[in-house]
Design an enzyme around this catalytic site. Sequence first.
Site, PDB file in Angstrom:
ATOM      1  N   SER A 172      37.464  42.445  35.689  1.00 27.76           N
ATOM      2  CA  SER A 172      37.407  41.291  36.603  1.00 27.76           C
ATOM      3  C   SER A 172      36.028  40.646  36.701  1.00 27.76           C
ATOM      4  O   SER A 172      35.880  39.636  37.397  1.00 27.76           O
ATOM      5  CB  SER A 172      37.892  41.688  37.996  1.00 27.76           C
ATOM      6  OG  SER A 172      39.297  41.796  38.011  1.00 27.76           O
ATOM      7  N   LYS A 202      36.013  37.018  36.055  1.00 29.56           N
ATOM      8  CA  LYS A 202      36.219  36.015  37.101  1.00 29.56           C
ATOM      9  C   LYS A 202      34.917  35.310  37.504  1.00 29.56           C
ATOM     10  O   LYS A 202      34.961  34.247  38.125  1.00 29.56           O
ATOM     11  CB  LYS A 202      36.876  36.647  38.326  1.00 29.56           C
ATOM     12  CG  LYS A 202      38.294  37.165  38.067  1.00 29.56           C
ATOM     13  CD  LYS A 202      38.906  37.776  39.323  1.00 29.56           C
ATOM     14  CE  LYS A 202      40.371  38.153  39.119  1.00 29.56           C
ATOM     15  NZ  LYS A 202      40.554  39.408  38.380  1.00 29.56           N
ATOM     16  N   SER A 256      39.760  38.954  44.290  1.00 33.75           N
ATOM     17  CA  SER A 256      39.884  39.203  42.848  1.00 33.75           C
ATOM     18  C   SER A 256      41.301  38.944  42.358  1.00 33.75           C
ATOM     19  O   SER A 256      41.848  39.691  41.534  1.00 33.75           O
ATOM     20  CB  SER A 256      39.457  40.637  42.507  1.00 33.75           C
ATOM     21  OG  SER A 256      39.146  40.762  41.142  1.00 33.75           O
TER      22      SER A 256
END
Length: 393
Positions: A66, A69, A129
């Site tokens: 993640s 992101k 997230s």
Amino acid sequence: MLKIRQKLFQLGVSALFISSTVYADDTIEFNKGIPKLQAKSYVLMDYNSGQVLASLNPDQRHYPASLTKMMTSYVIGSALKQGYISNDDKVVVSENAWGAKFPGSSKMFLNLNQKVSVADLNRGIIIASGNDACVAMAEHISGTQKEFINVMNQYVKKFGLKNTHFATVHGLDDPNQYSSAYDMAIIGSRIIRDLPEEYKIYSEKEFTFNKIKQNNRNGLLWDKSMNVDGMKTGHTDEAGYNLVASANNANTRLISVVMGVPTYKGRETESKKLLKWGFANFETFKPLQAGKSIAEQSVYYGDKNKVHLGSFTDSYITIPKGKQSQLKARYELEGKVLKAPLVKGQVVGKVIYQLAGKDIASANLQVMEDVMESNILGQAWDWGVLTVKGLFN
């Protein structure tokens, strides 16, 4: 109209790219006494100077999970800053972005055909997230995830990242997706520098949507022993536990990146070790101030005999604590002499910083004013002066 906006945004990628004028030299040993960390790779970077203070396998490629992101967030923040989208825009959740499409992974819990604001989706990406929120924003900005990923990789190229390539908008493992600790530190620094409004969201500790409250996964935001105000966590079975963290102390801001840590809490523990070590051992200051002349240099063939040299950007340098009095500086021109015409802002050399007899960093040296060519008589005189000087060199 939407397709026109999407095309313009992709062409506008280069609009926010600003190259740094400070360059660190690897000849000085910065990482003596660094604590041992349980991580496959890590980096500790000073935000202002760009100096890497400590690292292990900084260019080794890993699944970013993640941390991906962060680049998704950069694209969104850039689109907001450039006015291609607004926080009040309503996004209709498609089949692809539906929360049910992401079982067992982090999500914002979007419902099919639900209308959600860009502001909420952005927080759903950064704080919760949410994989689903990433897809919704990618489709809103670029029409498809594929086109959005193209924009992400355009920024990779613009930032000069050598070990990063994105294949998803959310970070779920893909064999064609990878990044490194060093590259992630650069992405983090670009968010902080280029998109301060976007970066503010990274400090928010919780986010509630559809009556579901989710805490920011960056546990260091609650740590009272240091001032961490971002950034992002990541985890998959293949990636291990990753964390990019940023903290500031007085005039110093540090960015830490740990990748491939074996435990959930370990990524916070190891990041904290790095940050505390950095603040305890280093300091950052600004030896070169934007717009301030540092030297006056002779110029030939011009309508002026002298020109002021300096920099139009602040430059920073990071050194071990207590060593500032030992720091020395010199400047070197690219050529033997300066010759007109010269344009304000033109780079004509470098300011070089030295510590313990070693060059440790440099900054671009720029002309502070325009210098036009002189008339024929003036140029002839300068030619004669340079010819005579050449006889004695």
